[in-house]
Enzyme design. Structure first.
Site, PDB file in Angstrom:
ATOM      1  N   TYR A 198      10.842  -0.557   5.963  1.00 15.86           N
ATOM      2  CA  TYR A 198      10.220  -1.358   4.918  1.00 15.86           C
ATOM      3  C   TYR A 198      10.940  -1.196   3.573  1.00 15.86           C
ATOM      4  O   TYR A 198      11.193  -2.179   2.879  1.00 15.86           O
ATOM      5  CB  TYR A 198       8.743  -0.988   4.773  1.00 15.86           C
ATOM      6  CG  TYR A 198       7.925  -2.063   4.094  1.00 15.86           C
ATOM      7  CD1 TYR A 198       7.158  -2.956   4.844  1.00 15.86           C
ATOM      8  CD2 TYR A 198       7.911  -2.196   2.708  1.00 15.86           C
ATOM      9  CE1 TYR A 198       6.397  -3.943   4.229  1.00 15.86           C
ATOM     10  CE2 TYR A 198       7.149  -3.177   2.092  1.00 15.86           C
ATOM     11  CZ  TYR A 198       6.402  -4.053   2.856  1.00 15.86           C
ATOM     12  OH  TYR A 198       5.673  -5.041   2.234  1.00 15.86           O
ATOM     13  N   HIS A 242       5.975  -0.067  -5.849  1.00 13.21           N
ATOM     14  CA  HIS A 242       5.020   0.228  -4.781  1.00 13.21           C
ATOM     15  C   HIS A 242       5.577   1.344  -3.908  1.00 13.21           C
ATOM     16  O   HIS A 242       6.698   1.243  -3.408  1.00 13.21           O
ATOM     17  CB  HIS A 242       4.769  -1.016  -3.917  1.00 13.21           C
ATOM     18  CG  HIS A 242       3.802  -1.982  -4.535  1.00 13.21           C
ATOM     19  ND1 HIS A 242       3.090  -2.890  -3.792  1.00 13.21           N
ATOM     20  CD2 HIS A 242       3.430  -2.168  -5.824  1.00 13.21           C
ATOM     21  CE1 HIS A 242       2.327  -3.608  -4.602  1.00 13.21           C
ATOM     22  NE2 HIS A 242       2.519  -3.185  -5.836  1.00 13.21           N
ATOM     23  N   PRO A 257       8.478 -13.952   7.634  1.00 15.10           N
ATOM     24  CA  PRO A 257       8.222 -13.269   6.360  1.00 15.10           C
ATOM     25  C   PRO A 257       7.493 -11.939   6.490  1.00 15.10           C
ATOM     26  O   PRO A 257       7.374 -11.209   5.506  1.00 15.10           O
ATOM     27  CB  PRO A 257       7.380 -14.285   5.583  1.00 15.10           C
ATOM     28  CG  PRO A 257       6.751 -15.140   6.631  1.00 15.10           C
ATOM     29  CD  PRO A 257       7.732 -15.208   7.748  1.00 15.10           C
ATOM     30  N   TYR A 276      -1.738  -5.752   4.856  1.00 12.32           N
ATOM     31  CA  TYR A 276      -1.435  -6.502   6.070  1.00 12.32           C
ATOM     32  C   TYR A 276      -2.607  -6.299   7.030  1.00 12.32           C
ATOM     33  O   TYR A 276      -2.985  -5.158   7.305  1.00 12.32           O
ATOM     34  CB  TYR A 276      -0.151  -5.997   6.732  1.00 12.32           C
ATOM     35  CG  TYR A 276       1.115  -6.242   5.939  1.00 12.32           C
ATOM     36  CD1 TYR A 276       1.882  -7.376   6.166  1.00 12.32           C
ATOM     37  CD2 TYR A 276       1.548  -5.330   4.972  1.00 12.32           C
ATOM     38  CE1 TYR A 276       3.053  -7.602   5.449  1.00 12.32           C
ATOM     39  CE2 TYR A 276       2.710  -5.556   4.250  1.00 12.32           C
ATOM     40  CZ  TYR A 276       3.460  -6.694   4.498  1.00 12.32           C
ATOM     41  OH  TYR A 276       4.619  -6.914   3.784  1.00 12.32           O
ATOM     42  N   LYS A 306      11.812  -9.468   4.572  1.00 12.37           N
ATOM     43  CA  LYS A 306      13.219  -9.115   4.749  1.00 12.37           C
ATOM     44  C   LYS A 306      14.201 -10.228   4.416  1.00 12.37           C
ATOM     45  O   LYS A 306      15.412 -10.007   4.420  1.00 12.37           O
ATOM     46  CB  LYS A 306      13.455  -8.664   6.204  1.00 12.37           C
ATOM     47  CG  LYS A 306      12.763  -7.364   6.549  1.00 12.37           C
ATOM     48  CD  LYS A 306      13.231  -6.251   5.657  1.00 12.37           C
ATOM     49  CE  LYS A 306      12.384  -5.009   5.751  1.00 12.37           C
ATOM     50  NZ  LYS A 306      12.595  -4.095   4.635  1.00 12.37           N
TER      51      LYS A 306
END
Length: 389
Positions: free
Chosen positions: A384, A72, A292, A200, A296
């Site tokens: 990220y 991704h 979550p 998200y 991480k």
């Protein structure tokens, strides 16, 4: 018996450390409280940072991940009825890998089997003795008998509820904790993901996340009350609520089906300091927990494994203790940065009890700033895909 390192905990962090140490010629015994099937049955996150992907390569366990994992190079953020994309590759020249934690664990167990490494399952009454001396040892019960292993070092990879952290004297240890006033209701379904990338979503009804494990296995979450129960949610009720929280363009293409797992996870931030006491080292959830949001947990455990592996290799190869002496300092410096990101992203995406209209406007302004600012997106992308070790 005697070994060089006793690893308490046979989850992914303990297994990864054991595999890396084996490749350096360092002997380790792994002790796991549960059965192998139980460990492999746990449903966990599946987004791997670049650092963990590299460690899997170093450990020689990345072949299946390369074939079955999904690279991704960005993620989608939904809010106020719209959606925008944060391009990881553009901002960082790096990507993440979507590959389930269960699959990571399975690959590591297979590698452990191939090496003939000593792994004890279903051990009980583990006690870490004299870790603040030069002669630590570990006692435990297994197969109806009591055992003792003398060792040079103990690596505590046994999670938040394990014995390792509690072994560190209260006079030495300081715990830091934030408990979030909500949880995540998660559903696993044998359906194709709603999108090729994670979504998200911040909505007026609360947070939602659209994730996946593979092309025919999806993982979805919605923010819920901590006192809620999965039994209160039929599959239809979950899908209806998820549709209300994600952007319309995603809701219209959502394919639903029977859930094969449904659970509620509480959210907390937790760090213990120090992560070393004498010859005992804490790794992963034994030392820190993150919400979550941002995935991480396993990734921060991997950075701990990196620092500890490097320190132990240096000690056994050269007799140099600098790496193990600075382990806690190095690991915690990165841990707190990942805590900051997880805290920031959680605050950005969730609704809090008692949140005022001003608070909601600030969230929307922050999301709009993230949407419009290349610099803000670059900062998010860097965190990220994973801060460098």
């Amino acid at each position: 018996m005697r070994t060089q390192v006793v690893i308490v905990g046979g989850g992914p962090s303990g297994l990864l450390l054991g595999q890396l140490l084996h490749l350096a010629g360092i002997d380790a015994v792994i002790l796991e409280r549960k059965s192998r099937d139980y460990v492999l049955g746990r449903i966990r996150a599946g987004v791997l940072e670049r650092g963990l992907v590299d460690l899997m390569g170093q450990a020689g366990v990345d072949a299946r991940m390369k074939t079955e994992g999904f690279v991704h190079d960005g993620t989608l953020i939904g809010y106020d009825g719209e959606m925008f994309r944060v391009d990881f590759a553009h901002h960082t020249d790096a990507t993440v890998m979507v590959y389930g934690q269960t699959e990571v664990t399975r690959d590591l167990y297979d590698a452990r089997d191939a090496t003939g490494g000593d792994t004890r399952f279903e051990v009980e009454n583990v006690v870490i003795c004299d870790p603040d001396t030069d002669s630590p040892h570990v006692t435990f019960d297994h197969g109806g008998q009591s055992h003792r292993i003398d060792c040079d070092f103990v690596a505590g990879c046994d999670g938040f509820h394990g014995v390792s952290r509690k072994t560190i004297s209260d006079a030495v240890r300081t715990d830091f904790e934030k408990v979030y006033p909500f949880g995540w209701l998660g559903v696993l379904s044998e359906t194709p993901p709603v999108n090729d990338e994670l979504i998200y979503a911040n909505s007026a009804r609360g947070f939602a996340l659209c994730s996946m494990r593979n092309a025919q296995l999806s993982r979805y979450y919605i923010q819920c009350d901590t006192a809620d129960s999965p039994d209160n949610w039929s599959d239809d009720a979950f899908w209806d609520e998820l549709r209300r929280r994600i952007p319309e363009e995603a809701a219209e293409t959502l394919i639903t089906g029977p859930s094969i797992e449904k659970s509620i996870a509480p959210l907390r931030s937790f760090v213990t300091e120090p992560m070393r006491w004498g010859r005992l080292f804490l790794c992963g959830d034994a030392a820190h927990i993150v919400p979550p949001t941002g995935a991480k947990g396993l990734n921060t455990a991997a950075s701990d494994v990196h620092y500890l592996n490097q320190g132990l290799r240096q000690f056994y190869a050269d007799g140099d203790s600098h790496g193990i002496d600075t382990y806690s300092q190095k690991a915690l410096a990165r841990v707190w940065k990942t805590q900051r990101f997880s805290w920031w992203f959680s605050n950005l995406m969730h609704h809090y009890p008692g949140q005022t209209e001003f608070d909601k406007k600030m969230q929307l302004a922050e999301l709009a700033f993230l949407r419009d600012s290349p610099e803000a997106q670059a900062a998010m992308a860097l965190n990220y895909v994973g801060l460098p070790y």
